[in-house]
Each structure stands twice: as structure tokens, then as C-alpha cells.
Write a protein that holds these residues in place. Sequence first.
Motif, short mmCIF file in Angstrom:
data_model
loop_
_atom_site.label_atom_id
_atom_site.label_comp_id
_atom_site.label_asym_id
_atom_site.label_seq_id
_atom_site.Cartn_x
_atom_site.Cartn_y
_atom_site.Cartn_z
N ASP A 53 0.82 -1.28 -0.28
CA ASP A 53 0.27 -0.31 -0.10
C ASP A 53 1.21 1.15 -0.22
O ASP A 53 0.17 2.40 -0.48
CB ASP A 53 -1.00 0.41 0.89
CG ASP A 53 -0.33 -0.37 2.87
OD1 ASP A 53 0.71 0.03 2.81
OD2 ASP A 53 -0.49 -0.12 3.53
N HIS A 104 -1.18 -1.44 -3.98
CA HIS A 104 -2.53 -1.30 -3.82
C HIS A 104 -2.92 0.05 -3.52
O HIS A 104 -2.23 0.77 -2.62
CB HIS A 104 -2.25 -2.71 -1.65
CG HIS A 104 -3.44 -2.54 -1.02
ND1 HIS A 104 -3.61 -3.57 0.36
CD2 HIS A 104 -4.84 -2.52 -1.57
CE1 HIS A 104 -4.80 -3.01 0.44
NE2 HIS A 104 -5.52 -2.61 -0.48
N ARG A 127 -6.59 1.39 -0.74
CA ARG A 127 -7.34 1.35 -0.48
C ARG A 127 -8.49 2.03 -1.03
O ARG A 127 -9.24 1.48 -1.42
CB ARG A 127 -6.66 1.91 0.98
CG ARG A 127 -5.50 0.78 1.09
CD ARG A 127 -5.38 1.18 3.43
NE ARG A 127 -4.31 0.32 3.36
CZ ARG A 127 -4.46 -0.61 3.67
NH1 ARG A 127 -5.82 -1.82 4.13
NH2 ARG A 127 -2.89 -1.87 4.11
N CYS A 144 -0.22 -14.10 1.05
CA CYS A 144 -1.71 -13.49 0.60
C CYS A 144 -0.42 -14.24 -0.96
O CYS A 144 -0.24 -14.46 -0.99
CB CYS A 144 -0.80 -11.71 0.01
SG CYS A 144 -2.26 -10.55 1.02
N CYS A 197 -4.06 -7.64 -11.45
CA CYS A 197 -4.12 -7.09 -10.09
C CYS A 197 -5.70 -7.20 -9.79
O CYS A 197 -6.36 -7.26 -11.26
CB CYS A 197 -3.52 -5.52 -10.18
SG CYS A 197 -4.60 -4.13 -11.21
N SER A 204 -10.01 1.42 -6.37
CA SER A 204 -9.37 0.82 -5.33
C SER A 204 -8.98 0.08 -6.03
O SER A 204 -9.06 -0.75 -7.18
CB SER A 204 -10.16 0.79 -3.57
OG SER A 204 -11.19 -0.70 -5.07
N ARG A 209 -5.78 -3.95 -5.96
CA ARG A 209 -4.73 -4.45 -5.22
C ARG A 209 -3.90 -5.85 -6.08
O ARG A 209 -4.78 -6.76 -6.92
CB ARG A 209 -5.49 -4.63 -3.94
CG ARG A 209 -6.24 -5.92 -3.47
CD ARG A 209 -6.61 -6.14 -2.75
NE ARG A 209 -5.79 -6.76 -1.49
CZ ARG A 209 -5.11 -6.49 0.05
NH1 ARG A 209 -6.09 -6.36 1.26
NH2 ARG A 209 -4.62 -7.43 0.53
N TRP A 220 -1.64 -8.34 -4.70
CA TRP A 220 -1.11 -8.93 -3.38
C TRP A 220 -3.46 -9.13 -2.85
O TRP A 220 -3.30 -8.85 -2.52
CB TRP A 220 -0.34 -8.83 -2.74
CG TRP A 220 0.81 -9.11 -2.89
CD1 TRP A 220 1.35 -7.88 -3.16
CD2 TRP A 220 1.56 -10.08 -3.47
NE1 TRP A 220 3.06 -8.27 -3.51
CE2 TRP A 220 3.27 -9.48 -3.77
CE3 TRP A 220 1.88 -11.01 -3.69
CZ2 TRP A 220 3.79 -10.49 -4.45
CZ3 TRP A 220 2.78 -12.27 -3.98
CH2 TRP A 220 4.15 -11.33 -4.23
N ASP A 248 -3.62 -5.54 6.27
CA ASP A 248 -2.77 -6.24 5.25
C ASP A 248 -2.12 -6.63 6.38
O ASP A 248 -1.27 -7.73 6.01
CB ASP A 248 -3.06 -5.63 4.90
CG ASP A 248 -4.61 -5.49 3.92
OD1 ASP A 248 -5.17 -5.86 3.14
OD2 ASP A 248 -4.80 -4.33 3.47
#
Lengths: 659, 659
Positions: free
Chosen positions: A336, A394, A396, A558, A569, A645, A647, A649, B553
Motif C-alpha cells: 500500500d 495496493h 485502498r 497473500c 491486479c 481501489s 490490489r 496481492w 493487511d
Amino acid sequence: MTTGTTDPVPDGSPAEARTAPVPDPAGGRPVLPPHGRVRPLGLAQVSLSGGFWGGRQHANAAATPAHCEAWMERLGWLANFDRVADGTTSPDRPGWSFSDSEVYKLLEALAWETGRTGDPGAQAAIKRLTARIARAQDPDGYLNTCYGHGDQPPRYSDLEMGHELYNTGHLLQAAVARLRTAGEDDLVRVARRAADHVCRTFGEDGLRGICGHPEIEVGLAEFGRALGEERYVEQARLFLDRRGHGTLRDIPLGRAYFQDDIPIRQADAWRGHAVRALYLAAAAVDVAVDLGDAELLRAVERQWERSVARRTYITGGMGSRHQDEGFGEDWELPPDRAYCETCAGVASIMVSWRLHLATGDVRYTDLIERTLYNVIAASPSTDGTAFFYANPLHQRTPGKPAGPGEVSPRAEGGTRAAWFEVSCCPTNVARTLASLGGYLATTDDDGLQIHQYAPCAVRAELPDGRRVAVDVETGYPETGTIRVRVAAGTRSPWTLSLRVPAWADGATVTEDGGTRPVSPGMLAIRRSFRAGEVITLELPMRPRFTWPDPRIDAVRGCVAVERGPEVLCVEGLDLPAPGDLDALVVDPLSEPLPDAAGARVRGRLPARPDRPWAYAAAHPADAEGEWFDVPLRPYHEWARRGPTSMRVWLPASASGTSS
Amino acid sequence: MTTGTTDPVPDGSPAEARTAPVPDPAGGRPVLPPHGRVRPLGLAQVSLSGGFWGGRQHANAAATPAHCEAWMERLGWLANFDRVADGTTSPDRPGWSFSDSEVYKLLEALAWETGRTGDPGAQAAIKRLTARIARAQDPDGYLNTCYGHGDQPPRYSDLEMGHELYNTGHLLQAAVARLRTAGEDDLVRVARRAADHVCRTFGEDGLRGICGHPEIEVGLAEFGRALGEERYVEQARLFLDRRGHGTLRDIPLGRAYFQDDIPIRQADAWRGHAVRALYLAAAAVDVAVDLGDAELLRAVERQWERSVARRTYITGGMGSRHQDEGFGEDWELPPDRAYCETCAGVASIMVSWRLHLATGDVRYTDLIERTLYNVIAASPSTDGTAFFYANPLHQRTPGKPAGPGEVSPRAEGGTRAAWFEVSCCPTNVARTLASLGGYLATTDDDGLQIHQYAPCAVRAELPDGRRVAVDVETGYPETGTIRVRVAAGTRSPWTLSLRVPAWADGATVTEDGGTRPVSPGMLAIRRSFRAGEVITLELPMRPRFTWPDPRIDAVRGCVAVERGPEVLCVEGLDLPAPGDLDALVVDPLSEPLPDAAGARVRGRLPARPDRPWAYAAAHPADAEGEWFDVPLRPYHEWARRGPTSMRVWLPASASGTSS
């Protein structure tokens, strides 16, 4: 897509004429070491034609240089040169102390463009910009718009953060591009005077200083190579060896920030500001190669090994910390807060390319591929007028786009921005994409090595005069089929080498009537080739799970999904509700499936009730939810459909397919 | 350990004389709201005697104020006041713009000390420092050593980062401490002139400015309470309501950094710089309570709920980011880059205490306990002369101690430092420990509430004149036995309330001849009490595993160990080899066992071969290693035996006890 085949050409006879717009002696090579395991081919030998990278190169050429020049004009970064020339500098000078370097990186991009296409617009822009820059140069060669004129602070009064030599380094790199695509001109002459000034000022008998931001070293080394001026390379060595002894004053972030904590020959890993660390490492390889300094080369290799094994993201991104735009410690790789500055990706490629040229080791070109697809390709918008600066793994909450015409004050954001307060990335992307042809292939005494796969024509000459000519046809990385068509047959044998990426377990090659499995590494085929024959490398493009080392605390439990060279992703906008990405878990026992957009995995959304305190005496046993198909797309495509958003992982469900 | 028991005292008659050195009308209370669910007791009513906190309070008194004064003298932060007074300011003023505030926080600590012990040395220091400060005050009440004199920038010319009103806020807090332990003196008069200047300058008709660092608000509110000056509270309200509208200029970190992005009544969570956010929230509770502003109180409660549930570490620490010393987003709680500034712990207690006084909700005093043991107690060295600034939950490499007499330039480090470039934490720890007695107990109309357990004597009077007197005897948190001995019997009933912490599943109370289980929350016992009788609260002190919410996380797949109110940790120096902490996994199926030092868990050290790339197609199946006992110690004790690696969150072995 390709230039087609031709009749066999006798060994040693001239290959077919190609349409390189500016044929030149150095072949448009960004890096041209005097020694090394392999020799690079440049823009005169390798021309991209469409496909993944050709399209990006085209968008870059069509929009990015003009975009950058317009912003720098609007913000007064170009006028800074006029003010120095006219003696009208004032304390309200716009831009940071390194804004000059953006003009130089733009010039470098334009120079590679002229080498690649002969674009008269780019030619005109070079002349226009060079004229303004040249006027600002002092009689002794000093050239900087932030120091040393009028009320400005004196020259070299803030070596820690003033970026004067950093700016000059980029000027020299621009001049290298000009020399190698057009030959000597005013820009080159300006750069030569600037380099001479640096050598006079900071030579053995001069100021014992270094620049807080390495770059002068890599600029001097390559400019020295391009001009045959060994003293420039020697000055680069001097800067390198002065560093690491507390030569600069300490700063709140510590001397590791600018790599002045440990001499480069002794360091074990990259640390501090990532771009600084990597520009320095690139220069160290140059100096090591030119001066035959095996100890220095080995030091950089050691640092590469440790940093790539323990301080590098799956994307190839480098830089774990926002605070100092820097490397973290071993295993400190938060997705992140990953900084992964686009410029650090550019710089990482610079280092790996130099190491590859020196050693021929495929691990370097493997990392270049990873970085190209998952850092460089992620940055520019499709039309080449907006850019990611940081490349986290990542996001959020969806980023907020800057308003039209607004300068993004910050590097974070989750949306591509037209321009930044610190706007190093747009011009760095521009010069990299413009010169990309120079990073695809090399030769050695016996043949041709192809490292990166893109539709292109390669026309090269081996040291003994043999000519090799192939055309690459591929839809890579959408498909894994790479067809290398021999454009000119040869009577005597030579070696065609194709990189089989480290991830490509199960690759095959089809040639000479047969298909066989090939292992990751360099696949070498030595024989004589017939004009028109095709060697087909088939890389396995089925999406696959990738697991992190358990020591990377931030992604424990993860799994990521990769497909070919692309990291994939999940974007929040593909899930039922915006907040679902916080809850998503995937089934690590069901292999990911191919999908037009990228891949699909089985996932579900456990209910996550709000709790007043996030820590409990029992492992939370949440309702698990129904399995459903979760779409994944290439990381480099993220946020192109709008803020979201995201991610890379994905938490692996503990219960897996059994539920 | 305790003051012993006495004969019954008839209701309404004077309780036994206690030895409060400076009896005073406001009872030495740091916070004294005019309304609220409960009323605080202060240093005049609650005196600590040894034990965990008494020992720390003693070490603090014995060393910390003198240590801080000596450093500030040495660095010229005190002489800054002399230079203003003497008209000898110069551009090389030492210290940051907020160095004045350290002097004021030191004064506040000294004032609480005199209230607690009557220490003549502290009295003398207050007079000495006050005299120097008073000389620097301008005739109109303005008092600042960085702005407005000689060549300095003009007053209030940098509201964003100049900290002028922040400094004044700390001056007012120091004056509150002085007023409530000694009464009006020169320091109070200086503060009154400064507060009047602020109201004149920034009142309804004055400058529409606010300070980039909240603190003036909380200072004005309490000073207004202490003096009965409602206009000071009103000025605090004005500052609060001006904030959040982009009143300050934007900065690279964005306006959220200083909470000028969203009005406090509308915000849902704390964000930006943690200390700023929390000082602001504390002031908002004060203003809400004083002005009967239920909407504002509810806004702070809402922000507390969301931030505690999603943005707070298991230690109670707040602030996930180094870059801006700030809160992260929801679930962004990296243990290694946790900032958890000591001052944010102080500020968190300030907010929670005010919310508790307003609402009586035990969740606030639960969080205070957690923060006291795992943030505040972690910071000072045993002798009170070195401090942690940041309080990460994972240290990968042992910190490097600063040289003797050296100012630590950075907040990170993993070793306690004597002083920092930005040295806010030492004086903040000092004032908190000195006033700790003021945070232990409260009263309401019917009795006494004890919130934090420490050996102490409590002597209080209820509004109707009834007197309640108890002595607390405990070795908490080493043991879980808390004996509340009634010091003075009463004929009529009253309610003794004891906080049963949220973690204390299985607690019991023994009283009136019987033992019974009690649940977390406030245990209320209403009856008449006999002098000398003992109510015994038994809290379960067996170490326990604690699991994180799966949305955090950064600690997925990990478990922590807690024991009573203490979070425990593993220190690398307790493992066979220095690097073992990177590999350690623990068995989550074997409950942690008690141990003299803290606890033991079953752990092992899987072999982690070096790999050239940290990401692999298969989940790494490392050799698991032998199980062995891993010792854990309280987090607040970490690095006291020397620099070491450390972690709170321990990766849970997937194979558990079955292997």
C-alpha cells in the motif's frame, strides 16, 4: 507488422538498406561501453513497428514531448533560462532547483525521437530549446538557472540539495542522445563546455565536493565515451570515490539518503533515495567497465543481487518508503505504501542494462522486462499526457483526479496526473520510450541476442562483418508466440539467441521442422539460416499464482497472479461494491483461468462485521460468502477506466476449495 | 506501599489529613470540565505510592525535568528568551520554531511536580524559568522567540508551519498546572497576557487565522476554565470552527496534514499528523462540554470510534506513517513503519480522558490503560534521561545508539535518545508522568470510580459532602490482584466502581465474604463500607494470544501475545542468532505460558534459503526446524538490555502442533 523477407545476402556484403531516418556512426545507442560481454544495438539497428511497445512509443512521440514543453513554458521553467541570459533573475524563480533537468530530459527524448523517426517537429524543438539554453550559459561553461546569478545563492553553495551537478548530468545525457542520432551541434557544444567546467571545478585539485543527487557521474561517463574524452570518465570515477565518506553535510533523513554513508565499493545493498541510489549504480558500472575495475563491477552486482532479492517489488518497482522516496530494509515491501517511483523504474533499467552489457547475464534482462511491463508501462496515460509518479501495489481508496490544467502537488494519488510539482517522471518516461529500441537486442562475436519481444526489424553487423537481419513478429504479451523471421539468409553459421524469461516454465521452440521444450535462460541456436525461415518461441501465457517469500511481512498469506511478463491486479470497480476489495479472499487451490482481460480467480467476500477494536482473543471466524469469479487485469492498466481501489496481492482463503 | 487504614469517619466529617504538599482549590487536576458524567480527582486527592507507575513517576521527577532544562540551556533554546528580552535576536536562532513549547511543557511538568511533592527544587526551577520567559514578553502580551523581533519574520507570517499559537497553547497549559497546584503567580500572569493578546488578535473581528498545529485551543479552553474566563473558551471554539475550510494555505502534504481539509463537525476519522489531530480533538471535547454542544461531542466520539477500530495499533499507538507523522487510511497499520509517536500517545490519553469525563464510557479508560502501558511506559529509559520518539511494533535491525551528548537528528532508531532535533517527546512524557495521579480516579454523585490500578491513596469528597477514602494495594500489572482497602468507614451507602478491563475475561471480585465472577466494564458495588475492609479484584494475568482483524493487511497471518494490559514482544537478542527474528514462526495452537519475564510460546525457525527472487510459483516449503520455547517480554521493556531487533506480531505457523 514487419519489413518482410528478402533474398539471402552473402556474408560480409551490405545488408538491405533500412529506413533509419538518421543513420549515424553510433547507431543511436543510449549506452555504448568500450568493452563487455555483449554490444548493444541502437535505434539505427532495431526499429519497433507497432505492438505493445510500438503503440506506446507512438503515443509518446505524438504527445508527450509537446505536452512537457507546454507545461514547462506555462510554469516558467523554460523562461528561467531566458532570465539568466537577460540578467533578470529574481527571488521568485519558479520551479524547484532541478527544473532545468526536465528541459534536458525533454531534449534527450526529442533527440532519440529524431534518431528514430527524423521527425522535423522534434528537430525544430531541439533547436528552439537549445538556443534558449545556450544563451544562459556563463562564459566559463557554468549553466544553471537557480544559482550564481543576480540575487541567487552562489554556485555550489548547497551541494546537498541544490541539484546543480544533477542538472548538468542530464544535460550531458541529452548531448549523448544528440551526438548519437545527429552528431555534434550546439547542444553538444554547450554540454562540452559544461562538462569542462565541472572537471575544472571538481577535479583532483578542485573542490572536493559531490552532488547530493547522483546523475553527473552517469552523464560524464557516457558523454566521455561518446566524445572519446577519457577525462570525463575519470571525473565520474572521482565523484564516485569521493562519495560515501560523509563528504556531504548530514541532513535530517541521514546521509544514506544520498548514499554518502558508505563507499559504493563497500555497500551490500541499495539504500536511501531510490533514484539517487540507482543513477549512482549505473554510473559505477560505466566507470568499472571503462577502467577495467572488476572490484567496482562486482560491488554493484552484489548490491543488485541483495536488493533485487530482498528490496524489490514483484512489479520490479523499487522504493518502499514515501518519506524519503527510498529503499526500505530487507523484506520491507509494503504494497500500500510502495513508492515505486516511475523514475526509479527508469533508473533500475539503466543499471540492469549496463550490467547485462558487461556480463551477458540474463537475470538483468529478465528484470528489465518485468520493470518495463509493470512500472514503465503503468505510468503514462494511453494518450501520453498524464503519468503515475508512484506505483503502489495496493490502493485502498480511489484517487482523486487533479483538475484540468492543475499541477499535482503530490506524488501519491492513484490517478495519473498531467504534471507534478516535482515533475521528473513525465520526461523520464518520454526519453525511455523514445530510446526503447536501444534496449531490445545485442550482438556478440558470433551472433545476435534478442532480449525483449516486440514487433521489430533488427539489422546488425557482427565484428567480423557478417550481417544478421531478422524481423520479429509477435502479439506479445497478449499472446506468447514470438516468430523470428530471418530477413537475410547466411551461408556461414551464426548464433541466434533468444531470452526465455525466468517465469516461462514450459516454453518451446519450433525451428528447422521440430518443436522442443526450452528452459529459462538464453536459448542459443547456432547454424546458418535461410532467408524467410521462422524460428518460433512459444512462451506459456496461462495466468499463474505467484507466492511471496515468507519474510515479506506485508504480504504474508497473500498470492499474486501473473500472466507472462505482466503482473495482474484486481480493481475495486470490478467487484460488486466499492468496499469489497477490503474483504476479498481468493482460493489458492483453484488455478487462475485465462480471460480476455487478463485472468479470473475464484474469490469470495467474507462478511466483516464492524468491531470496536481490531484485535480479538480468537481468530475471527467470519461468514465466508459465496465463491464467484474475480476478474484480474494487467497492473499497468489500472485506473485507466477511472479512479478505483486496486490490489496486486490477494489474501488467500485458508479454507480453499474444500468449502 | 499504602497509607494504611484509619477509623471510620462519620459522613460529612473531614477525612483524615493527607500529606498533599500543596493543598489547593482545584485539587491539581489537569482537566476540570464544568459538566460531565464523572468528575476527575487530582493530585490532591490521589497520591501514587510506588509500584509500576509510582516508580516511573519517581524516576521522572528525579531526573527528567533537570535533564530537559540542561539540554535546552545547552542548545540555546532557553537563551532564545534572553535574546528577545535583550534585543539581541539574530538569524542563527537555535532550535525549531516550536522550541519555546518545550520550555512550557517543562514548566507544566515542574508545576505538577510541585503539586505532587512540593519539591523546592521544582519550585525554584519554575521561578527561574518564569523570570526568563516573562522578560521576553512584548508589552501587548505577544510572547515568541522566533517571530516579530529584530530581523525575525513578522508575527503570524507563517500560520501554517510557524507554531506561534501552538507555543502559546503550551504556555497556557503550563499556567493551568501552576494555577491548580500553587495559584496565581508570574507564570499565570504572563499566560493571561498572552491569552488576551491571542483573543484580541484572532477574535471575531480579528485575523481569520488558525495555527497549523492545534494546541492553542486546548490551552485556551482549560485556562479559561481555570480562570473562569469564558471568552477564552469562546476563542477556542472560534479556532475550531474556522478550521477545515482551507483556512490555511495548501502544503505539499496536503491540508489534511493539519486537519484543515474537513470541518471537525463533519469528519469521520482522524487523519493527517496524529498529534495535531488529537490535540484538536481534545480541545473539541472541551468546547463541546463547556458550551453544551452535543453535535460536536458526538463528532469527536464518532471519530474516536472509527479511528480506534481501524487506525490504531494494538499498543494503543497512533500514527502509521513516517512521512507526515500521521494516521494512515483504515487498516493501514504496518508494524515496522509504525510511527506511534510518544506524543501521540500523550495526546490520545488527553482525548480519551476528556471523553470519559463527559460520558463515563469505560471504552475510553480501557484505551488509556493500553496507551499508558504500551506507549507512554515504553518511551523513557529507566533513569528518565532517554526517550523513544517513535514506537514501532517491529524493528528489523537493531538501532544505533546516539553518542553521549549527541542530539538524535531523527525520530526513528530503535534506541532511546537523550534529546532530539525535534524534542517534543521528553517534556511530554515528563508532564504526563508528573500529572498521572490526575488520571486514575473520578467521582460522581454517588461514589468513587477507580480506572487505573496502582498503589495509591484516594481521598475524595462527594458533592453532598460525603467523604470516600480508599487505599489501593497492588503489584499490578505484574500480578492481577488489586486490593482496595477502605480507609474510612461510612454509615450510609455509596458506590465503589472498579474498571474491569475489556481484556479481563474471567475476572473475579472478592468482597463481603464472597467471591464472584465479574464482566468487563464498570463493576459497581453500592453499600456502606467498613474501615479496613478490603475489596479484591482479581484480573486474569495469564498470557494470551490476540488475533488481528483480517483487514489489517500488514499483520495477516500473525498473532500477538498480551498479558494483562501489556502487549508483549520477542526481542532478537533472546533468539539463538541475530537474524532469527526474520524466520521465527510460532505455534498458534499451543497457548502461551506464563514466564517470570512475560511469557513463553512455542516457536521454530524454518530454514529460509537465500533466493535470487523473492516471488515463486509455489508456496515456499521450507524445512520447518525444531520447536523451542520463545521468550516474550513486555513491549515497554524493549531495547532496555541494548539495541536489538524486535517484533510484536509473530507469524503463526500454518502447521501448528500437528508437526
